[in-house]
Design a protein around this motif. Structure first.
Motif, PDB file in Angstrom:
ATOM      1  N   ASN A 159       1.019  -0.776  -0.239  1.00  0.00           N
ATOM      2  CA  ASN A 159       0.598   0.327   0.082  1.00  0.00           C
ATOM      3  C   ASN A 159       1.169   1.228   0.128  1.00  0.00           C
ATOM      4  N   GLU A 160       1.764   1.214   0.850  1.00  0.00           N
ATOM      5  CA  GLU A 160       2.986   2.292   0.542  1.00  0.00           C
ATOM      6  C   GLU A 160       3.446   2.442  -0.590  1.00  0.00           C
ATOM      7  N   ALA A 161       4.060   1.477  -1.064  1.00  0.00           N
ATOM      8  CA  ALA A 161       4.438   1.674  -2.618  1.00  0.00           C
ATOM      9  C   ALA A 161       3.089   2.360  -4.080  1.00  0.00           C
ATOM     10  N   LYS A 162       2.340   1.930  -3.675  1.00  0.00           N
ATOM     11  CA  LYS A 162       0.770   2.002  -4.666  1.00  0.00           C
ATOM     12  C   LYS A 162       0.776   4.030  -4.033  1.00  0.00           C
ATOM     13  N   ALA A 163       0.885   3.996  -2.975  1.00  0.00           N
ATOM     14  CA  ALA A 163       0.485   5.407  -2.606  1.00  0.00           C
ATOM     15  C   ALA A 163       1.838   5.926  -3.098  1.00  0.00           C
ATOM     16  N   LYS A 164       2.842   6.140  -2.898  1.00  0.00           N
ATOM     17  CA  LYS A 164       3.961   6.262  -3.281  1.00  0.00           C
ATOM     18  C   LYS A 164       3.957   6.680  -5.604  1.00  0.00           C
ATOM     19  N   THR A 165       4.174   5.664  -6.081  1.00  0.00           N
ATOM     20  CA  THR A 165       3.268   5.262  -6.654  1.00  0.00           C
ATOM     21  C   THR A 165       2.476   6.488  -7.724  1.00  0.00           C
ATOM     22  N   LEU A 166       1.611   6.483  -7.175  1.00  0.00           N
ATOM     23  CA  LEU A 166       0.410   7.147  -7.499  1.00  0.00           C
ATOM     24  C   LEU A 166       0.849   9.287  -7.523  1.00  0.00           C
ATOM     25  N   ASP A 191      -5.660   0.477  -4.925  1.00  0.00           N
ATOM     26  CA  ASP A 191      -6.052   0.194  -6.343  1.00  0.00           C
ATOM     27  C   ASP A 191      -7.337   0.844  -7.484  1.00  0.00           C
ATOM     28  N   GLU A 192      -8.707   1.380  -7.111  1.00  0.00           N
ATOM     29  CA  GLU A 192      -9.066   1.782  -7.747  1.00  0.00           C
ATOM     30  C   GLU A 192      -9.000   3.358  -7.862  1.00  0.00           C
ATOM     31  N   LEU A 193      -7.751   4.138  -7.750  1.00  0.00           N
ATOM     32  CA  LEU A 193      -6.916   4.993  -8.372  1.00  0.00           C
ATOM     33  C   LEU A 193      -5.686   5.250  -9.078  1.00  0.00           C
ATOM     34  N   LEU A 194      -5.103   3.291  -9.245  1.00  0.00           N
ATOM     35  CA  LEU A 194      -4.111   3.713  -9.357  1.00  0.00           C
ATOM     36  C   LEU A 194      -4.083   2.685 -11.136  1.00  0.00           C
ATOM     37  N   LEU A 195      -5.107   1.835 -11.104  1.00  0.00           N
ATOM     38  CA  LEU A 195      -5.801   1.299 -12.003  1.00  0.00           C
ATOM     39  C   LEU A 195      -5.856   1.836 -13.314  1.00  0.00           C
ATOM     40  N   PRO A 196      -6.874   2.689 -13.411  1.00  0.00           N
ATOM     41  CA  PRO A 196      -6.767   3.117 -14.870  1.00  0.00           C
ATOM     42  C   PRO A 196      -5.996   3.890 -15.202  1.00  0.00           C
TER      43      PRO A 196
END
Length: 307
Positions: A159-166, A191-196
């Motif tokens: 989750n931390e990496a996803k937030a950083k990637t976003l 996931d809902e924010l990053l996938l698109p």
């Protein structure tokens, strides 16, 4: 820990005003009715404000208090504007009497020249604090970053990496969900924010797997039928790698890279925007073939003929 108040309302009954308690009022919070007790995640200043507003004691762990407390004294200064709607203008001001004190966060490599540093422990929200501010909209027409190349890479993200990637994506504008929302949501909001916003081939593989896991095989087949030529080439390259076919691997990897070079935006599904924004497949193939046939040694340069 807070308990929801029970609001009092007035109704006209037979020409008389009757006051009653409304136990169904949720105050905009779904499922949180009057009289219910809940744990609220908030910042320290919000907790202090609530304690001051309702006149209740604010309890803090003694070890945290000893590390983070500083001596203060009330200030005689007041806000300059009496009409300001900012609550800061009306709250009493306090000043730190220990001017030598400094605040540092544990885990951050900083060296202070002050003699009395006060160490503030990291909280569970620390990893998100620096990236909660809303980002401005990107200035470019299409994003130029593609950090996630495969479904395996996506699965490895925490989750931390996803937030950083976003927060680092040029095509992301908005706010990240709070940690409490991540803990309580059935589907991961990250996931809902990053996938698109990621590579369309990775996104489609994710949705195909999700459909299969939920037993919706009709949806999975529909998604497979909509795969882009680039995704098909990437999957054939992966199959060639598993079978040990180096020739097939090189061929399909080259094809996938070529197809990627044609796309104006590989984060959008093929056909979702005007095809005229992409480069033509056969024109580009012919152009590259012509460029390979040209003998560059026969071309001169600007210095030819100059002695």
């Amino acid at each position: 820990v807070l308990q929801r108040i029970t609001p009092k309302k007035i109704a006209q009954v037979g020409g008389e005003q009757v006051e009653y308690a409304d136990y169904e009022e949720e105050f905009g919070n779904d499922g949180l009715r009057a009289g219910e007790t809940t744990i609220v995640e908030c910042e320290s200043d919000e907790a202090i404000g609530m304690a001051l507003a309702f006149g209740v004691p604010l309890r803090v762990e003694s070890s945290l208090y000893q590390r983070a407390s500083v001596p203060v004294a009330p200030s005689s200064e007041k806000g300059t504007s009496t009409r300001s709607k900012n609550i800061i203008e009306h709250l009493p001001l306090w000043k730190c009497t220990d001017i030598g004190g400094t605040f540092e966060v544990e885990g951050e490599a900083q060296i202070s020249d002050q003699s009395n540093p006060i160490s503030i422990p990291r909280t569970t929200t620390s990893i998100f604090d620096s990236i909660f501010d809303e980002k401005s909209a990107p200035s470019q027409l299409f994003p130029n970053d593609n950090p996630i190349k495969s479904l395996d890479e996506y699965d490895e993200l925490t989750n931390e990496a996803k937030a950083k990637t976003l927060s680092e994506l040029s095509n992301f504008s908005g706010k990240l969900p709070r940690p409490r929302v991540l803990r309580t949501s059935e589907n991961n909001p990250l996931d809902e924010l990053l996938l698109p916003l990621i590579d369309e081939s990775v996104r489609r593989q994710y949705y195909i797997r999700e459909a299969e896991q939920s037993g919706d095989f009709e949806r999975a087949e529909e998604l497979r039928a909509q795969r882009s030529r680039r995704q098909i080439a990437k999957e054939k390259a992966a199959e060639a790698m598993e079978s040990g076919s180096n020739r097939g691997l090189d061929q399909w990897e080259s094809e996938a890279e070529f197809l990627e070079s044609l796309r104006a935006d590989i984060t959008q599904d093929e056909g979702s925007y005007s095809r005229f924004l992409d480069r033509d497949y056969w024109y580009e193939k012919d152009r590259q073939a012509t460029a390979k046939r040209v003998d560059r040694s026969k071309f001169g340069n600007l210095l030819d003929g100059i002695e």
